[in-house]
Design a protein around this motif. Structure first.
Motif, short mmCIF file in Angstrom:
data_model
loop_
_atom_site.label_atom_id
_atom_site.label_comp_id
_atom_site.label_asym_id
_atom_site.label_seq_id
_atom_site.Cartn_x
_atom_site.Cartn_y
_atom_site.Cartn_z
N UNK A 1 41.40 6.28 -50.16
CA UNK A 1 42.43 7.17 -49.60
C UNK A 1 43.81 6.89 -50.21
N UNK A 2 43.83 6.33 -51.39
CA UNK A 2 45.08 5.99 -52.05
C UNK A 2 45.37 4.52 -51.89
N UNK A 3 45.79 3.88 -53.00
CA UNK A 3 46.02 2.43 -52.97
C UNK A 3 47.11 2.11 -53.98
N UNK A 4 48.35 2.10 -53.50
CA UNK A 4 49.50 1.83 -54.37
C UNK A 4 50.46 0.92 -53.64
N UNK A 5 50.63 -0.30 -54.15
CA UNK A 5 51.55 -1.26 -53.55
C UNK A 5 51.36 -1.35 -52.02
N UNK B 1 45.25 -4.51 -48.56
CA UNK B 1 46.65 -4.09 -48.44
C UNK B 1 47.49 -5.11 -47.67
N UNK B 2 46.84 -5.89 -46.80
CA UNK B 2 47.54 -6.84 -45.96
C UNK B 2 47.08 -8.25 -46.27
N UNK C 1 50.79 -2.33 -60.81
CA UNK C 1 51.78 -2.87 -59.87
C UNK C 1 51.18 -3.84 -58.88
N UNK C 2 49.94 -3.62 -58.46
CA UNK C 2 49.28 -4.51 -57.52
C UNK C 2 49.74 -4.32 -56.09
N UNK C 3 48.93 -4.81 -55.16
CA UNK C 3 49.28 -4.75 -53.75
C UNK C 3 50.16 -5.93 -53.36
N UNK C 4 50.79 -5.81 -52.19
CA UNK C 4 51.76 -6.82 -51.75
C UNK C 4 51.07 -7.98 -51.05
N UNK C 5 50.22 -8.68 -51.78
CA UNK C 5 49.59 -9.89 -51.28
C UNK C 5 49.63 -10.93 -52.39
#
Length: 369
Positions: free
Chosen positions: A244-248, A305-306, A344-348
């Motif tokens: 469902x979308x995966x950006x930062x 994401x978390x 960019x990668x996720x914020x983890x």
């Protein structure tokens, strides 16, 4: 009943890029190093990533999509007749309630679509040379060439008949699958945002505004995916990930699988479906009731994401809930998406990434043995 997957714990494919690779990409963009030098850095980073994945207990090993900027464009632009244009601006959502504005590039058709050269073969062959388990290749779904632009992105003077477009796309994908199979690849996953977006009322309305019937297009996409995999070897694992979308650490769509589940599970002739199930925006497990025998659903229960780590008890409880609708023998577990669908990668952190993979492996061992 068994699954064709090499292990009940799997993953979607992409991982956070190391600093060495990000630096090398910047140097390449600035003209400070050449393509060969960048590839050498990529090779070294991927070799290390392979060792890391295997040390965590994974059996399906990817290159982390380390050679890509976006999960889809780097592949699709290597087909003939495909060009990139400005994306559809979308306010991605995150758990902080902050909109992340991002316009993922969309593909438009400028000529006949064709497979003019091997796309992933060299990357696969390097990956295969490093792994002791199963080398897994992830590529964007063929539906990515249609959904975001629709008929407006496919000139009628090139394709007066839409079936001609679908036939050419499927032929291009068959050629790539055949090339990878010849090289020894036995695990390919199509990454598809579009079937998941068709679970979102807003995206369904947008699709209708682009001239699509949100219900009939699901059947069309099933035929396209089947035609793309049609000549795959019988021993190849054919999988698909819905996103469902995966950006930062943000997403672009929400809604349960009800609008697509019956068609998807029964008409798409693949072995495994990787489904996001990390939070409420993915809906409940009831759509799993449509899963026929012989197919596996990989429950994406662990969030990429978390950073906060899920508990084993919570994951096992959710697996039990899913097993009320589909036999537990037809289920597996993974993170809900990649850790870096874009560069960019996720914020983890990398440590949190490792903890989440390790958690999936341990839960799979305790649930399925």
């Amino acid at each position: 009943m068994t699954t064709k997957l090499p292990l009940r714990a799997d993953h979607v494919g992409s991982f956070l890029r190391p600093k060495s690779l990000l630096d090398a990409r910047e140097q390449r963009a600035a003209g400070e190093i050449d393509a060969a030098a960048l590839r050498q850095v990529e090779d070294e980073a991927i070799a290390e990533l392979v060792r890391w994945q295997e040390s965590l207990g994974l059996a399906a090993i990817t290159d982390g999509e380390y050679r890509r900027t976006f999960f889809h464009t780097d592949f699709l632009l290597q087909l003939s007749g495909v060009e990139e244009t400005g994306g559809i601006l979308k306010a991605f959502k995150n758990d902080k309630g902050v909109d992340v504005h991002f316009a993922p590039p969309k593909m438009i058709i400028s000529g006949k679509v064709g497979h003019v050269k091997p796309i992933q073969r060299a990357d696969y062959e390097f990956l295969a040379s490093q792994v002791s388990k199963t080398a897994k290749v992830t590529i964007p779904s063929p539906t990515m060439l249609h959904f975001r632009a629709g008929r407006a992105g496919i000139p009628e003077d090139v394709y007066p008949d839409m079936q001609g477009f679908y036939d050419d796309v499927a032929a291009a994908y068959r050629a790539e699958v055949a090339d990878l199979a010849e090289a020894g690849c036995r695990y390919i996953q199509f990454d598809d945002t579009n079937l998941a977006y068709l679970c979102d009322t807003g995206h369904r309305e947008d699709a209708a505004n682009r001239g699509m019937d949100p219900d009939s297009i699901t059947h069309e996409y099933a035929r396209l995916i089947n035609a793309s995999f049609r000549d795959a070897p019988a021993d190849m694992v054919k999988a698909m990930h819905l996103c469902r979308g995966n950006f930062r650490s943000s997403w672009a769509a929400e809604g349960g699988y009800d609008p697509v589940a019956e068609v998807m599970f029964n008409e798409v002739a693949i072995d495994a479906f990787f489904l996001e199930y990390d939070d409420a925006r993915s809906g409940d497990f009831a759509p799993l009731r449509f899963l026929p025998k012989g197919k596996t659903v990989v429950l994406g229960l662990v969030s990429t994401k978390l950073g906060e780590l899920e508990t084993k008890d919570d994951l096992k409880r959710r697996i039990d809930q899913a097993a009320q609708y589909a036999p537990i023998e037809q289920l597996a577990i993974s993170p809900q998406c990649g850790f870096a669908s874009t560069v960019h990668g996720n914020d983890i952190t990398t440590e949190q990434q490792a903890d989440k993979i390790r958690l999936c492996v341990e839960v799979a061992e305790e649930v399925w043995g």
